[in-house]
Write a protein that holds these residues in place. Structure first.
Motif, PDB file in Angstrom:
ATOM      1  N   ALA A   1     112.311 -15.173 -40.144  1.00 26.32           N
ATOM      2  CA  ALA A   1     111.029 -15.882 -39.946  1.00 26.32           C
ATOM      3  C   ALA A   1     110.748 -16.132 -38.482  1.00 26.32           C
ATOM      4  O   ALA A   1     109.583 -16.171 -38.056  1.00 26.32           O
TER       5      ALA A   1
ATOM      6  N   GLU B   1     103.333 -14.812 -41.993  1.00 22.94           N
ATOM      7  CA  GLU B   1     103.934 -14.274 -43.204  1.00 22.94           C
ATOM      8  C   GLU B   1     103.397 -12.884 -43.433  1.00 22.94           C
ATOM      9  O   GLU B   1     102.267 -12.579 -43.105  1.00 22.94           O
TER      10      GLU B   1
ATOM     11  N   GLU C   1     102.440 -11.142 -46.079  1.00 24.38           N
ATOM     12  CA  GLU C   1     101.267 -10.904 -46.912  1.00 24.38           C
ATOM     13  C   GLU C   1     100.252 -12.002 -46.690  1.00 24.38           C
ATOM     14  O   GLU C   1     100.455 -13.129 -47.076  1.00 24.38           O
TER      15      GLU C   1
ATOM     16  N   GLU D   1      95.132 -14.862 -55.450  1.00 26.39           N
ATOM     17  CA  GLU D   1      93.865 -15.489 -55.822  1.00 26.39           C
ATOM     18  C   GLU D   1      92.680 -14.738 -55.236  1.00 26.39           C
ATOM     19  O   GLU D   1      91.643 -14.583 -55.859  1.00 26.39           O
ATOM     20  N   GLU D   2      92.790 -14.288 -54.014  1.00 25.08           N
ATOM     21  CA  GLU D   2      91.646 -13.580 -53.403  1.00 25.08           C
ATOM     22  C   GLU D   2      91.411 -12.248 -54.063  1.00 25.08           C
ATOM     23  O   GLU D   2      90.318 -11.732 -54.062  1.00 25.08           O
ATOM     24  N   GLY D   3      92.437 -11.658 -54.569  1.00 26.25           N
ATOM     25  CA  GLY D   3      92.253 -10.356 -55.198  1.00 26.25           C
ATOM     26  C   GLY D   3      92.223  -9.245 -54.168  1.00 26.25           C
ATOM     27  O   GLY D   3      92.073  -9.479 -52.979  1.00 26.25           O
ATOM     28  N   LYS D   4      92.360  -8.040 -54.653  1.00 25.74           N
ATOM     29  CA  LYS D   4      92.342  -6.916 -53.715  1.00 25.74           C
ATOM     30  C   LYS D   4      90.909  -6.481 -53.484  1.00 25.74           C
ATOM     31  O   LYS D   4      90.109  -6.390 -54.422  1.00 25.74           O
ATOM     32  N   SER D   5      90.562  -6.219 -52.264  1.00 24.63           N
ATOM     33  CA  SER D   5      89.207  -5.748 -52.001  1.00 24.63           C
ATOM     34  C   SER D   5      89.195  -4.218 -51.999  1.00 24.63           C
ATOM     35  O   SER D   5      90.231  -3.581 -51.948  1.00 24.63           O
TER      36      SER D   5
ATOM     37  N   PHE E   1      87.449  -0.432 -43.086  1.00 28.21           N
ATOM     38  CA  PHE E   1      86.069  -0.838 -42.791  1.00 28.21           C
ATOM     39  C   PHE E   1      85.720  -0.508 -41.340  1.00 28.21           C
ATOM     40  O   PHE E   1      84.672   0.050 -41.041  1.00 28.21           O
TER      41      PHE E   1
ATOM     42  N   ASN F   1      67.616  15.161 -29.094  1.00 24.29           N
ATOM     43  CA  ASN F   1      68.027  15.467 -27.725  1.00 24.29           C
ATOM     44  C   ASN F   1      67.617  14.336 -26.781  1.00 24.29           C
ATOM     45  O   ASN F   1      66.448  14.109 -26.536  1.00 24.29           O
ATOM     46  N   TYR F   2      68.592  13.611 -26.263  1.00 24.53           N
ATOM     47  CA  TYR F   2      68.272  12.474 -25.426  1.00 24.53           C
ATOM     48  C   TYR F   2      67.717  12.904 -24.079  1.00 24.53           C
ATOM     49  O   TYR F   2      67.211  12.121 -23.338  1.00 24.53           O
TER      50      TYR F   2
END
Lengths: 195, 69, 1044
Positions: free
Chosen positions: C25, C31, C33, C38-42, C49, C66-67
Motif C-alpha cells: 500500500a 487503490e 480499482e 455500484e457504479e457499474g461498468k461503462s 473516450f 483546402n485551407y
C-alpha cells in the motif's frame, strides 16, 4: 513519491518529453512554413491563361490589363472585354479561347481563383508602391517566365516589414528609385496598413 | 483503509468518468449550437432567410459623373 | 539509538507489523480499482473516450476543405468605362428628403453610393446637407423596402402582383371614375418638381376628374398665407410665385420669435452658413447679435446671445407692443408711413411695451437693449417668426420687419420659389368629406402618409379603406398602406431622375447613381404609364420624357449657346441650372391685412402646447432609420423617443417629474406622453415633437415615441401647431426616456460646475474679449489642486513631415450634430438600440457635449464637439497590453482592430472618454439582426473596417481619407498638403466650425486657429498634449450670468 521515482521522472521522463515536444514543434514549424506564408500556392484557373505567353513572348505591358495599379488600392483583374480586345479575332480556334468567348457571350464573369490575398484587416495600396517606382516583379515574381500564376513571395506581415525596413536589400535597382523618388524606408507604423 | 476512500468518493461527488462524459457532451452541444443556430435564434435566422437573394448592383448608364473632385 | 527511544506513532496494526499489505500500500497512492461495483461498468473507458475524441478531431481537420484556398476573384465581364475598382466616382444630384431639395454630391464605389454630401456648386447649401440627408443613404439599402408591387387586402396582408396586372386594374378604375364623373384624389407632399407638375397637369387632361391635394405635416402654410395677405399677392390657384428670401449675412441683429431657423426652420443650410459667417473671431472680428424670444427651448434659442422666456401665445402681444413702441411712441424712419394710419394706431393703442414687460416679468434691461438695437440697425435687422405661430402673428411680424427696415434685406432674385402652394385647410376638409361621402372613386397617394399625418377626425383611414381603388406609391410600407388595395414601390431618391425648383433662378437636377435595386419604378414613370400605357422595360422611359420636356420648354429660354445634348450633359455634371427669372421686386405692405387680422391671439392662463418639427425624423419619414433615431436630440440629447418638454416649476405644479406620464387634452383630443423637465422652458408651456409614434414603420422604427398628430385640431383657435387651451393631468405609469447627456452624473460638491472649473468650456462676452483679447485664456488655477510640473517621462518624438491636427471653433458650432451623422455614415458606425444607449454604450465617435450654465430656469448652453484628441502622449496607448493602439508618424492615434483583445483599459484611461467598445456585434444585436442583412452591407464604406464584437474603436481622423490623399499625392507626384484632406465631420459641418490640416506647415489654414488668442485645448493640465484645438466661445451680450 519515493526518491527513486522522482529521480526517474526528472532524469529520464522530463528530458524525453521536453525533447520530443521541441522536436515536434520545430519540425511542424519548418514543414508548415511554406503553408503558413502561402508561398507556392498555385491553384488551377478556370481558363489556362499564360503570363509567359502574353507578358513574356508578346511583351504586353502589365498595366494594359491590370489598369488600376497606378490609381487605386487594387490592381484589378482585367474584365473579359479587355481580353476580347484581341481575342475576338486572335486564336479563336484554341479551346481556351472558346471557353473565354463563352464566358463573354453569356455575360458570365470569369471566376478566377485568387492567388495573392492578405487578410481584410490589412489595407494594401498598389498605387502607393507603383507610384514609388517599385516594379511588379519584386512581389509577384518574374511574370514573363510564369506559366501558371503562383505565389512566390511571402505575404506575412514580417515579410512586408522586412522590405519596409531595408528596401535596398529587397527591391531591384533600388538605388535608382531612391534618387528619383527619394524613398528612404517604407512606413513602419501600424496605421499605415491597419486602419 | 480500503473501504474508507471509496465511501468518501460516493458522497456528493461526481465520479471522474461521469464528469468527463458530461463535460464532453456539453462542449459538443455548445459547438453544434453556435455553428447551427436553430431553435434558440429562430427569429434571426428567419429574418436572414427572408432577405431576397443576391442583390445586383448595376450603375445607371445615363448618369453623368463629375470629372475632378 | 536516539530513534529507538522516541515515541513512535503508527496508524494501524499492519503498519506496526510492517506486513506485506502495508508495504504494498505504501507504494500505491490509490487503490487499484477506482471503479466500484455500484457504479457499474461503462461502455467506454476513459482512455477509449479520449482516443476517440482526438481521432475525430484529426479526421475533421483533415476533412476540411483546402485551407489555402483564398476564394475567387471575379472581375467585371464588361467593365463600365467610368468605374475604376477602388476609386470613387462623384455624381451631382438632389435630395428629396424634404421640400428643401438641397443639392447633393454622391460618392459611389463600384457602382453603388456610399456617401451623400452637399453639392459645393449649389449656391444655396454650398456643399452642406443636413443629418437626414446624410443618414438617408441607408434608406436605399433598407431591407424593409418594398421590392415589388403588392396588392393589399386592407387587413395588413399583402400579396405580390405584376406591374402589368396592377396597372391594368388601376387604369380601368381611373377610366371608370372619369367617365362617371367621380373624383380621383391625388394626395402628395409639397410639389417641387417642374416636370412632375407637368405630368400631373397632363394627367388631369386625360382624367378630368382628377384633383391634386398637397400637404405638409408641419409646413410653412401660416407664413406663406400671411406673406401673401401682407403684400397683396393674389396668384391664381396652382400657379407659381416668389417669396423673397432674407440676406441673413447682412443682418447685424436678428430677433427670433419661437423660430428655430438654425435647425428645424425653412432654409436651414443657408441660414446656418449666413448666420455663422457673421460670428467670426479668427480671420476678422465680426459679431451679429441674436435675440430669441420663445417658450420652447430650441437650438436657436440656446445659441442666442439673449434668450427671453415667453409663453408662446403671448408672442403676438409682444410683437404688437414692439409695434406700438416703434410706430406710436418713437418714429422710426421706415415706420413713418404707418404712423398716423387710423386703423393701425387704434389696434396698437391697447398694447404698451413697458406694461408688457411688467405683466410677463421680463428683464427690462434686455428688452431695452433689444429696442435700442433694432432702432439703431435700420436696414440690417430682421425678425424671424416660427412656423407654428398664427397667421395673424406672422402678419404682425411682417409689419414689424417693414418698420425696422428689414425689407432692405429681402432678396428677390434668389427668393423662395413656390411651384405649387399646398392645399388650404378648407380643401383638405372638403377632401375628407368627399372621401367619406363616396364622391371619390379612386385615390392615389404619392409617397406620403395621410393616415398618419392627419388626426382621426379626418377619417382618412376609414374612408380610404372604403374606396373601390386606393393606391399608394411608396418606398416602405406605412400606415396608409394598410388601407390601400395597391401598394406600388417607387424608386429611392438615389435611383431617380428629376428636376426641382425651390429658389428663383435655380433648378436643381436629380440623377440616379445606381440602377434600381428591386422591381420598382419612378412615380413619374407610373403616372406616364397610366396615361399612355406603353411602358417599356428600359430605365429611360421617364428620362426621355424629362429630356423632352427640358428640350421643348426649359432649354430654349436659357440661351445657352450649346447644343441641347451638351447643355444637358453639363447640367447633370454640375447638378444645377442657373436661370434668369423675372421677379417682381416691388412689394407694398397692405395695411388692411394687419388691421383686419392682428390682435386676435390672447394669451391664456391655461397650458400652451407647441407641436414642433423633429430634426432627426422629419415628418416621420425617417422613423426606420436607426442612425437618425439614435442621433441625440440637439437640445435634450434624447434618443429613440419624443417627450413633452416642460419647465421645472410647471412640472412641480402638476406633481410630475421626468419619465412620468401626463395626459394632454385639447378640444376633445387626448394623448398620453412622458414628461421631460427641460431647463429653460417657459412656465405653463409644453412642447412635443411630431413625427414619432408611428405604428407601421418597419422593423427599426415602429412604436418608437408618441404620436402627437392627434392633437392637431381641424379648427384650431390660434394655429394647428399652437394651442393655449390645453388641460394637462398626471396619469398613471412611467416611461423611461433615455438621454445620452445624462450619462455619468456625479453629484458631489467637488464636481459641481466642473466644465467651468476645469476649463473644459471657456466663454467670454464680446466686451471682455475686445478689452483684453489675450486674457480670456489665462493660466488656470484649479480650485484646490496644484498643478505639479513633473519632468516628462516620455521621449519627445520629433514629427517631421505632415502632422495632422484639428481645430474646432465653438463660436461657429451650433450643436446641430450633422458632424455625428456624417461620421456615422463614413465610418460604418453601428446602431445599438435604446437599451444599450441606456447602458452608456452608444457608438458615436464624435459627440456633441452640451454644457448648461446659469440656473435651471434661465440656462445658457455651450455645445462642444468631442472626439478623439489624438494626444501626443496618449494615455490609451501606454496601457494597451497588446499594443493595438499606436501613434503614427503623422500624429494620428490609430487602432488595429485585429490585435485588440478587448481589455478596455484604453477606454478606462482616456480622460475624454471618446473610446467606444463593441460590447456586442451590434449589427446582429439590433432588431433581430435587421442591419446585418445582405442589402445593408452595401452601405458600408469599403475603406473602413466593419467592427465586430470585442474590439475598441474611436475616431481615426478619417485615416482612410488621409491614406487616400497620400496615395493621390504619390500617384500624381505632388507633395501632400494639409488642405488635401477633409474629414467627414469637417465636410458636413454647415457652419464650417471644424478645420483640419497639417500643423507642421506654417502656411496651413490651421495655424491661425492654433495661434489665436482664444485657442485652448481641453484638460491641458494633464499634459497629454491633445491635437484638437478649441476656440473659446464669445457671446455678444452683457454677461449677466444669472439673467438671460
Amino acid at each position: 513519491m519515493s526518491k527513486f521515482l522522482l529521480d526517474y521522472n526528472l532524469k529520464v521522463r522530463l528530458p524525453i518529453i521536453v525533447f520530443t515536444a521541441a522536436i515536434v514543434f520545430a519540425i511542424t514549424y519548418y514543414v508548415s512554413y511554406a503553408e503558413r506564408n502561402g508561398i507556392g500556392y498555385t491553384p488551377e484557373q478556370p481558363i489556362k491563361y499564360s503570363h509567359k505567353l502574353h507578358a513574356g513572348d508578346m511583351k504586353i505591358d502589365c498595366q494594359y490589363c491590370h489598369t488600376g495599379v497606378e490609381k487605386s488600392r487594387n490592381a484589378g483583374i482585367p474584365s473579359a472585354d479587355i481580353c476580347m480586345n484581341c481575342h475576338t479575332a486572335a486564336r479563336t480556334d484554341k479551346p481556351e479561347i472558346i471557353k473565354l468567348k463563352e464566358f463573354y457571350d453569356y455575360n458570365k464573369p470569369i471566376p478566377w481563383k485568387r492567388v495573392h490575398k492578405i487578410p481584410d484587416f490589412a489595407y494594401f495600396s498598389h498605387a502607393v508602391h507603383v507610384g514609388k517606382g517599385i516594379d511588379c516583379e519584386n512581389c509577384h515574381g518574374d511574370m514573363t517566365k510564369t506559366e501558371v500564376v503562383g505565389q512566390v513571395h511571402s505575404f506575412t506581415m514580417g515579410a512586408c516589414l522586412e522590405c519596409h525596413r531595408s528596401p535596398e536589400k529587397n527591391i531591384k535597382d533600388f538605388s535608382k528609385l531612391q534618387e528619383k523618388f527619394s524613398i528612404k524606408k517604407g512606413p513602419e507604423y501600424c496605421s499605415a496598413c491597419h486602419r | 483503509m480500503s473501504k474508507n476512500p471509496k465511501s468518501i468518493l460516493k458522497e456528493n461527488k461526481i465520479s471522474r468518468k461521469k464528469f468527463f462524459l458530461f463535460a464532453g457532451a456539453a462542449v459538443s452541444i455548445a459547438a453544434a449550437v453556435t455553428k447551427y443556430p436553430f431553435k434558440l435564434l429562430a427569429g434571426k435566422s428567419e429574418a436572414i432567410a427572408d432577405s431576397t437573394g443576391k442583390i445586383k448592383v448595376k450603375e445607371n448608364p445615363f448618369s453623368v459623373k463629375r470629372n475632378i473632385i | 539509538m536516539e530513534k529507538n527511544r522516541e515515541t513512535k506513532y503508527w496508524r494501524g496494526l499492519s503498519e506496526y507489523n510492517k506486513s506485506d499489505k502495508f508495504k504494498h500500500a505504501v507504494n500505491l497512492e490509490f487503490e487499484n480499482e477506482v471503479e466500484t461495483e455500484e457504479e457499474g461498468k461503462s461502455l467506454i473507458s476513459r482512455r477509449q473516450f479520449l482516443s476517440f475524441l482526438t481521432a475525430s478531431a484529426a479526421l475533421t481537420a483533415a476533412g476540411c476543405s483546402n485551407y489555402k484556398d483564398k476564394g475567387d476573384i471575379v472581375p467585371y465581364n464588361k467593365k463600365p468605362e467610368e468605374i475604376t475598382v477602388g476609386v470613387p466616382n462623384y455624381y451631382a444630384s438632389t435630395c428629396t428628403g424634404c421640400a428643401e431639395n438641397c443639392g447633393t454630391l454622391i460618392k459611389t464605389r463600384e457602382g453603388r453610393p456610399v456617401k451623400i454630401d452637399g453639392n459645393p456648386d449649389n449656391p444655396v447649401n454650398k456643399g452642406k446637407i443636413c443629418s437626414r440627408g446624410q443618414a438617408g443613404i441607408i434608406n436605399l439599402y433598407d431591407p424593409d423596402r418594398i421590392k415589388e408591387p403588392l396588392a393589399g387586402d386592407r387587413a395588413g396582408n399583402y400579396a405580390p402582383v405584376t406591374w402589368k396586372s396592377a396597372d391594368d386594374k388601376i387604369i380601368q378604375a381611373l377610366n371608370s371614375a372619369s367617365s362617371t364623373g367621380k373624383e380621383i384624389a391625388i394626395i402628395s407632399n409639397t410639389l417641387t418638381s417642374l416636370t412632375f407638375k407637368k405630368i400631373l397637369a397632363d394627367f388631369k387632361v386625360k382624367y378630368p376628374s382628377a384633383n391634386l391635394y398637397t400637404y405638409e405635416l408641419a409646413g410653412e402654410k401660416n407664413f406663406i398665407n400671411a406673406f401673401k395677405k401682407s403684400y397683396g399677392i393674389n396668384n391664381p390657384q396652382g400657379t407659381e410665385f416668389v417669396i423673397p428670401s432674407v440676406k441673413l449675412g447682412e443682418a447685424k441683429v436678428i430677433l427670433a420669435l419661437e423660430s428655430d431657423f438654425l435647425n428645424t426652420g425653412k432654409n436651414r443650410q443657408e441660414n446656418i452658413r449666413l448666420f455663422t459667417e457673421n460670428r467670426e473671431v479668427i480671420s476678422k472680428e465680426k459679431f451679429n447679435k441674436l435675440y430669441s424670444v420663445e417658450g420652447n427651448v430650441t437650438l436657436t434659442g440656446l445659441n442666442s446671445d439673449y434668450r427671453i422666456k415667453l409663453k408662446p401665445d403671448a408672442i403676438e402681444e409682444f410683437v404688437l407692443s414692439l409695434l406700438n413702441e416703434f410706430i406710436v411712441k418713437k418714429s422710426l424712419p421706415s415706420g413713418t408711413k404707418f404712423a398716423g394710419q387710423p386703423g393701425i394706431e387704434q389696434l396698437l393703442s391697447g398694447f404698451e411695451l413697458s406694461q408688457f414687460v411688467k405683466k410677463y416679468s421680463l428683464n427690462s434691461e434686455t428688452i431695452n437693449e433689444l429696442v435700442k438695437d433694432l432702432e439703431s440697425n435700420q436696414g440690417s435687422a430682421f425678425v424671424s417668426a416660427g412656423f407654428m405661430l398664427s397667421e395673424s402673428t406672422h402678419i404682425a411680424v411682417n409689419l414689424l420687419n417693414e418698420v425696422i427696415g428689414a425689407s432692405k434685406l429681402f432678396d428677390f432674385a434668389n427668393g423662395f420659389f413656390v411651384l405649387q402652394e399646398n392645399s388650404t385647410d378648407e380643401e383638405i376638409q372638403k377632401l375628407s368629406g368627399n372621401l367619406k361621402s363616396g364622391n371619390v372613386a379612386a385615390a392615389v397617394v404619392i409617397d406620403s402618409n395621410p393616415v398618419y399625418h392627419y388626426a382621426k377626425e379626418y377619417g382618412f383611414a376609414e374612408s380610404l379603406k372604403k374606396l373601390p381603388t386606393s393606391v399608394l406609391l411608396t418606398e416602405f410600407l406605412n400606415e396608409t398602406a394598410d388601407v390601400c388595395n395597391y401598394v406600388l414601390p417607387v424608386n429611392n431618391n438615389l435611383e431617380s431622375w428629376g428636376d426641382y425648383k425651390v429658389r428663383a433662378g435655380l433648378i436643381s437636377l436629380q440623377q440616379p447613381v445606381i440602377y434600381p435595386l428591386y422591381n420598382t419604378r419612378q412615380r413619374e414613370t407610373i403616372f406616364l404609364n397610366w396615361m399612355k400605357n406603353d411602358i417599356t422595360d428600359k430605365q429611360d422611359y421617364f428620362l426621355n420624357y424629362l429630356k423632352e420636356n427640358w428640350e421643348k420648354n426649359i432649354y430654349p429660354a436659357m440661351n445657352s449657346g450649346t447644343s441641347f445634348r451638351d447643355f444637358w450633359t453639363k447640367s447633370l455634371q454640375d447638378g444645377i441650372v442657373v436661370t434668369q427669372d423675372k421677379v417682381n421686386e416691388s412689394l407694398q405692405f397692405v395695411n388692411e391685412s394687419f388691421i383686419q387680422n392682428s390682435g386676435k391671439v390672447k394669451s391664456s392662463k391655461d397650458f400652451a402646447v407647441v407641436l414642433c418639427r423633429s430634426y432627426s425624423l422629419g415628418d416621420g419619414k425617417f422613423a426606420n432609420n436607426g442612425w437618425l433615431q439614435e442621433l441625440p436630440h440637439p437640445v435634450s440629447k434624447m434618443v429613440w423617443d419624443n417627450y413633452a418638454a416642460i419647465s421645472g416649476d410647471s412640472a412641480k405644479e402638476l406633481g410630475v417629474d421626468t419619465n412620468d406620464m401626463i395626459e394632454i387634452a385639447i378640444n376633445g383630443n387626448k394623448i398620453s406622453v412622458p414628461v421631460f423637465v427641460q431647463p429653460g422652458m417657459a412656465d405653463k408651456t409644453i412642447a412635443i415633437e411630431l413625427g414619432y409614434g408611428r405604428t407601421k414603420a418597419g422593423k427599426v422604427g415602429s412604436d418608437k415615441g408618441f404620436n402627437a398628430v392627434e392633437l392637431i385640431s381641424k379648427t384650431p383657435a390660434i394655429s394647428p401647431w399652437l394651442y393655449n387651451n390645453a388641460s394637462i393631468t398626471k396619469t398613471s405609469g412611467t416611461y423611461e426616456l433615455i438621454s445620452t447627456q445624462e450619462h455619468y452624473p456625479i453629484d458631489q460638491e467637488q464636481y459641481k460646475d466642473i466644465a467651468i472649473k476645469r476649463g473644459i468650456v471657456r466663454e467670454a462676452t464680446l466686451a471682455e474679449y475686445r478689452k483684453n483679447p489675450g486674457g480670456i485664456i489665462k493660466e488656470k488655477k484649479i480650485d484646490g489642486l496644484n498643478i505639479v510640473q513633473f519632468p516628462s517621462v516620455n521621449e519627445d518624438h520629433q514629427y517631421t513631415g505632415v502632422k495632422w491636427a484639428m481645430a474646432i471653433d465653438l463660436n461657429k458650432c451650433i450643436g446641430c450634430a450633422d458632424c455625428t451623422s456624417a461620421c456615422n455614415v463614413e465610418n460604418n458606425i453601428p446602431v445599438v438600440g435604446k437599451d444599450q444607449v441606456k447602458a452608456n454604450r452608444e457608438m458615436h465617435w464624435i459627440r456633441i457635449d452640451r454644457y448648461y450654465s446659469g440656473n435651471s430656469s434661465e440656462p445658457r448652453a455651450t455645445f462642444m464637439p468631442m472626439l478623439c484628441q489624438h494626444c501626443d502622449l496618449a494615455p490609451c496607448e501606454n496601457v494597451c497590453p497588446v499594443a493595438a493602439t499606436t501613434h503614427s508618424e503623422d500624429g494620428i492615434n490609430g487602432m488595429a482592430y485585429n490585435r485588440c483583445v478587448g481589455t478596455r483599459y484604453c477606454s478606462n484611461n482616456c480622460p475624454y472618454k471618446v473610446r467606444r467598445y463593441n460590447y456586442f456585434n451590434f449589427r446582429n444585436h439590433l432588431a433581430d439582426g435587421h442591419y446585418e442583412q445582405d442589402s445593408v452591407s452595401l452601405v458600408h464604406n469599403p475603406e473602413v473596417t466593419v467592427r465586430s464584437r470585442g474590439v475598441m474603436e474611436k475616431c481615426t481622423f478619417c485615416l482612410q481619407r488621409v491614406m487616400g490623399a497620400r496615395q493621390n499625392s504619390i500617384a500624381t507626384n505632388t507633395p501632400l498638403k494639409g488642405s488635401d484632406v477633409k474629414t467627414a465631420c469637417q465636410e458636413a459641418c454647415p457652419s464650417n466650425a471644424i478645420s483640419f490640416g497639417d500643423m507642421n506647415d506654417d502656411k496651413d489654414a490651421l495655424q491661425q486657429f492654433r495661434k489665436h488668442k482664444l485657442s485652448y485645448t481641453v484638460l491641458e493640465e494633464i499634459k497629454v498634449r491633445p491635437n484638437v484645438t478649441y476656440i473659446a466661445k464669445i457671446r455678444n451680450n452683457n454677461g449677466n450670468k444669472n439673467k438671460a
